[in-house]
Write a protein that holds these residues in place. Sequence first.
Motif, PDB file in Angstrom:
ATOM      1  N   UNK A   1      52.823  46.543  38.308  1.00 56.65           N
ATOM      2  CA  UNK A   1      52.342  47.371  39.404  1.00 56.65           C
ATOM      3  C   UNK A   1      53.363  47.582  40.502  1.00 56.65           C
TER       4      UNK A   1
ATOM      5  N   UNK B   1      47.467  48.766  38.204  1.00 56.89           N
ATOM      6  CA  UNK B   1      48.916  48.899  37.990  1.00 56.89           C
ATOM      7  C   UNK B   1      49.274  50.289  37.469  1.00 56.89           C
ATOM      8  N   UNK B   2      48.375  50.850  36.655  1.00 53.06           N
ATOM      9  CA  UNK B   2      48.636  52.163  36.074  1.00 53.06           C
ATOM     10  C   UNK B   2      48.063  53.301  36.898  1.00 53.06           C
ATOM     11  N   UNK B   3      47.594  52.950  38.095  1.00 52.18           N
ATOM     12  CA  UNK B   3      47.073  53.957  39.024  1.00 52.18           C
ATOM     13  C   UNK B   3      45.865  54.726  38.523  1.00 52.18           C
TER      14      UNK B   3
ATOM     15  N   UNK C   1      43.127  39.970  43.385  1.00 52.76           N
ATOM     16  CA  UNK C   1      42.295  41.045  43.919  1.00 52.76           C
ATOM     17  C   UNK C   1      41.116  40.419  44.629  1.00 52.76           C
TER      18      UNK C   1
ATOM     19  N   UNK D   1      41.881  47.668  30.697  1.00 53.04           N
ATOM     20  CA  UNK D   1      42.898  48.442  30.005  1.00 53.04           C
ATOM     21  C   UNK D   1      42.355  49.069  28.718  1.00 53.04           C
TER      22      UNK D   1
ATOM     23  N   UNK E   1      43.273  44.278  36.527  1.00 52.51           N
ATOM     24  CA  UNK E   1      44.545  44.595  37.159  1.00 52.51           C
ATOM     25  C   UNK E   1      45.353  45.738  36.513  1.00 52.51           C
TER      26      UNK E   1
ATOM     27  N   UNK F   1      58.131  46.755  33.694  1.00 55.87           N
ATOM     28  CA  UNK F   1      58.179  47.011  35.142  1.00 55.87           C
ATOM     29  C   UNK F   1      59.525  46.565  35.732  1.00 55.87           C
TER      30      UNK F   1
END
Lengths: 255, 324
Positions: A180, B243-245, B257, B213, B239, A42
């Motif tokens: 993210x 992060x990877x939508x 979160x 994941x 998460x 990232x």
Amino acid sequence: MNIAVCVKRIPKTAEADIFIEKDGKDIKKDNLVFALNDWDGYAVREAVLLKEKYEGEVIVLTIGPEESKEVLTRCLAMGADRAVRIEAPSSSDGHLIAKILAQATKGQSFDLILTGVQAEDDGWGQVGVALAQLLGLPHASIVTHIEVENGKAKVRRELEGGIEELLEVKLPAVLTIQTGINEPKYVSLSAILDAEDKETKEVGLEEIGFTSKAPLDATIDQVSFPPTGKMAEILKGTPEEVVGQLTEIIKKKKG
Amino acid sequence: MLEIFVLVEHRQGQIRDLTYEMLGLGEKLANQQGTSFAAILLGHDVKSFAEDLATRAPKVLVVEDENLKNFNSILYQQTLSSLISKYQPCLLLMGHSALGMDLAPSLSVEMEFPLATDCIGLSFEGARLKATRSIYGGKVNASVSLRESKGYIATIRPGVFSPKMVGEKKGGIVMESSPLQGMVDVKKFIEYIEAPITGEDITQAEILISVGQGIGGPEHIPLFEELAKNLGGTISCSRPVVDRNWLPKERQVGISGKTVKPKVYLAIGISGAFQHVTAMQGSDTIIAINKDPRAPIFGVAHYGIVDDFQNVIPVLKEKTKSWK
Ligand SMILES: Cc1cc2nc3c(=O)[nH]c(=O)nc-3n(C[C@H](O)[C@H](O)[C@H](O)COP(=O)(O)OP(=O)(O)OC[C@H]3O[C@@H](n4cnc5c(N)ncnc54)[C@H](O)[C@@H]3O)c2cc1C
């Protein structure tokens, strides 16, 4: 806008069987797949996006053995301009890593130095912020958004519970990047082939003028599997049998 | 006498729970070392905090300064380094949190105190600090020795140590003068940004189908949506999925979160990182499906299935079709 990104090659352990080395000081790594640390991916992507917006150069640095070259190639394929590998034995001492990176980056005109928040493998989360202190630069950690204007970066830091804080940090600065922050981009095979033509410099510690022989701050005495205290009751059988037990449990517990 | 310092963590008018956990640990270590511990409170208008802390610590050192109203690592570092020089504590504890992660490494470099981060265990061997850390995604613990030093800094993983309860004796409150000379312009706090309230509220769900994941990609989401429909549940996630939508942010369970306590929490392809676990371990029943028998999630789950989710979930979906 010149940006340095510090990256690490890490073993992927989430799905792997783990064995402990004979000397008890680390896990066996010869059966593991290695990759670029997720957080660093990232960070590299963010550096490339900043470069596209504000122009300049993106340089990736890693400390590690010959094999670390593969993650540098990946970073170059992601859009970094050049790479530096500092040859040194791997170390779990974050302070030492930060000192080497400080030696390698000081005196160069970077506007930003990015690292990941932490490494997936040993998760110290120490290097970026220690590096800032060594270089005498301001820092912000766990960064989820960056905007640059007038020699300053407006950054968002992630706090707990879904809250963030907005900060202003004067450049040059060190930022540690949270996952993210951006959308990862697919890295094509042709980009990887092109990356092989970009410059990767390999230097030793003496070449960058790193001579410190200070004792390590932290050394690992021993690694072990966590004590299996409380453990889940494992449902066994064929998928049909397991699902049979599972539905009974869910029925009972959902009330 | 070399004390143990515990840095109080507070934000937006509230002391964070981790503070009490660190006071519990600070007391334990102080007893072991035959020394004392103190809560270090930096802030503005924090009198009521000091009163509260004095019921749990023998001493509260307070630095009041309007510039300490919101956390700023540079101002915190200046204040702490001056307190450390004055009192020479043998150990400073802070949270392995957004605050501690932004402060401990730079303070450690400045003071030349070795640092152990994200500790799940701490002890002294003589005057030397030893730490236990959980590494490789929680699959292995490491015992770490820190070099000999007159002082140490350690950041503490939230949710691991028992909190210090209110005691009978009240500790003393010591007001320290602030060493700060105004704000600094290299790092400025501007404001807090609250998460927007949108979409599904996963904290209200009685059944959460939570995916990690390990589900491999967004193409499997519809399968879990159907399962959720059958069970009358709601989809949540770890998460990396956000992060990877693959799913929107409001579905994320974890320290950054939401904290959830459903009747049933079904964790699928989630390894069990502490940032995830601390926010779901209060669920009534936790069931984990993971193909790795050593995944740390099995240490918090009540029931586990060691298998590829693709062998289990489609069968479960079929079997619960009639539940709708
Ligand atoms: C400051 C900070 C804040 C964070 N906040 C949060 C947070 O709020 N919430 C959060 O969740 N994380 C958070 N994290 C990230 C956290 O540290 C972990 O990286 C994350 O929780 C891992 O997510 P995961 O379990 O889905 O993925 P992984 O750790 O990659 O685990 C995937 C799991 O799936 C299993 N698996 C793979 N394939 C299959 C299959 N086919 N069938 C069954 N199982 C399979 C694997 O064995 C593995 O155990 C935070 C990190 C930091 C540094």
